[in-house]
Design a protein around this motif. Structure first.
Motif, mmCIF file in Angstrom:
data_model
loop_
_atom_site.group_PDB
_atom_site.id
_atom_site.type_symbol
_atom_site.label_atom_id
_atom_site.label_comp_id
_atom_site.label_asym_id
_atom_site.label_seq_id
_atom_site.Cartn_x
_atom_site.Cartn_y
_atom_site.Cartn_z
ATOM 1 N N VAL A 1 0.850 -1.093 -0.184
ATOM 2 C CA VAL A 1 -0.041 0.065 0.106
ATOM 3 C C VAL A 1 0.921 1.227 0.101
ATOM 4 C CG1 VAL A 1 -1.374 1.423 1.505
ATOM 5 C CG2 VAL A 1 -1.930 -1.185 0.827
ATOM 6 N N SER A 2 1.903 1.176 0.636
ATOM 7 C CA SER A 2 2.804 2.435 0.815
ATOM 8 C C SER A 2 3.354 2.862 -0.345
ATOM 9 C CB SER A 2 3.734 2.282 2.129
ATOM 10 O OG SER A 2 4.790 1.251 1.707
ATOM 11 N N GLY B 1 2.270 1.912 -3.272
ATOM 12 C CA GLY B 1 1.311 1.973 -4.444
ATOM 13 C C GLY B 1 0.916 0.964 -5.172
ATOM 14 N N THR C 1 -0.771 -1.895 -4.225
ATOM 15 C CA THR C 1 -1.936 -2.079 -3.806
ATOM 16 C C THR C 1 -2.918 -1.010 -3.395
ATOM 17 O OG1 THR C 1 -1.414 -4.342 -2.987
ATOM 18 C CG2 THR C 1 -3.502 -3.779 -2.050
ATOM 19 N N SER C 2 -4.007 -1.176 -3.951
ATOM 20 C CA SER C 2 -4.889 -0.081 -3.395
ATOM 21 C C SER C 2 -5.235 -0.218 -1.805
ATOM 22 C CB SER C 2 -6.425 -0.057 -4.193
ATOM 23 O OG SER C 2 -7.233 0.690 -3.707
ATOM 24 N N PRO C 3 -5.586 0.885 -1.108
ATOM 25 C CA PRO C 3 -5.968 0.865 0.080
ATOM 26 C C PRO C 3 -7.481 0.221 0.352
ATOM 27 C CG PRO C 3 -5.678 3.195 -0.187
ATOM 28 C CD PRO C 3 -5.028 2.407 -1.643
ATOM 29 N N TRP D 1 -5.681 3.931 3.818
ATOM 30 C CA TRP D 1 -5.629 5.348 2.869
ATOM 31 C C TRP D 1 -4.542 6.418 3.160
ATOM 32 C CZ3 TRP D 1 -6.984 6.470 -1.576
ATOM 33 C CH2 TRP D 1 -8.265 5.668 -2.311
ATOM 34 N N SER E 1 -1.610 5.193 2.381
ATOM 35 C CA SER E 1 -1.228 5.398 0.944
ATOM 36 C C SER E 1 -0.855 6.654 0.662
ATOM 37 C CB SER E 1 -2.431 4.819 -0.061
ATOM 38 O OG SER E 1 -2.304 4.765 -1.157
ATOM 39 N N TRP F 1 2.441 8.133 -1.140
ATOM 40 C CA TRP F 1 2.560 8.988 -2.437
ATOM 41 C C TRP F 1 3.242 10.273 -2.371
ATOM 42 C CZ3 TRP F 1 1.115 8.735 -7.520
ATOM 43 C CH2 TRP F 1 0.279 7.438 -7.981
#
Lengths: 134, 96
Positions: free
Chosen positions: A73-74, A76, A78-80, A90, A93, A97
């Motif tokens: 996630v961190s 990018g 995988t979507s949160p 989120w 994430s 980003w």
């Protein structure tokens, strides 16, 4: 810590100073951060607190959604929204980003900029060291 | 450690590594009713503030920056027309 020495100048009619409590010593150290310059000052006052905040966010997500998932996630991959705890994910994430590339880029940019601008700033008389024998 | 904001009690010594006006520590502590902890707290706040002022060279770091900040702080607290005032507790009385 070296003890100050020499003649005691004045203060003879003052009450003796108390010992500095540990919490005051820590406070004094934190207040002394302003002695640093440039990158070191920024790291002490902004960089490290931000890094600790990010580490706390990553750790919390690691426990909630798993470490591998938190890593994905961190960066990018995988979507949160595809995790078992999307709300904290989120935040992780967005931090991944925005914060990490921005901060790493700024530090790298500063280091390069510093190297560029510090060219040919050495004074000529540094060629001969000071004669300590007088 | 000479890089940290010095203790007021250390500034009473001739070889403390810092320069402050003669009699500054005595008058500043007396200004705070000889409450060393309160005087030290306010002294540290002043020095911390001065570390961000132009009186400290922009390229100075660590020991040199602290020495300049301490010298400037001692001077402004002791030698300005507003003699013996503390900006943090508004103690404005002259110290005998």
């Amino acid at each position: 810590m070296p003890t100050p020495t020499g003649e005691h100048q004045g203060g003879t009619d003052l009450v003796p100073p108390p010992r500095e409590p540990l919490r005051h010593a820590v406070r004094r150290r934190l207040r002394s951060v302003g002695r640093h310059n440039g990158l070191r000052h920024w790291l002490s006052t902004r960089g490290i607190p931000v890094l600790l905040g990010y580490a706390a966010l990553f750790t919390g997500n690691g426990f909630l959604i798993g470490w591998r998932r938190a890593y994905d996630v961190s960066i990018g991959i995988t979507s949160p929204a595809d995790t078992s705890a999307p709300v904290p994910a989120w935040f992780l994430s967005v931090a991944g980003w925005l914060l990490v590339p921005g901060i790493v880029g700024a530090v790298a940019g500063y280091a390069v900029s510093n190297a560029i601008t510090s060219r040919r700033t050495r004074p000529l008389d540094e060629l001969f060291p000071e004669d300590d024998d007088g | 450690m000479a890089e940290l904001i010095p203790l007021l009690s250390d500034l009473l010594y001739a070889r403390c590594g810092f320069t402050v006006p003669d009699g500054f520590v005595e008058s500043y502590v007396k200004l705070h009713d000889q409450d060393w902890h309160r005087a030290q707290d306010h002294w540290e706040r002043v020095v911390r503030w001065v570390l961000d002022c132009r009186e400290v060279e922009s390229r100075a770091t660590s020991r040199r920056a602290m020495q300049q900040a301490v010298a400037a702080s001692g001077a402004i607290l002791h030698l300005t027309p507003l003699l013996a005032r503390c900006p943090h507790c508004r103690a404005g009385r002259r110290v005998p």
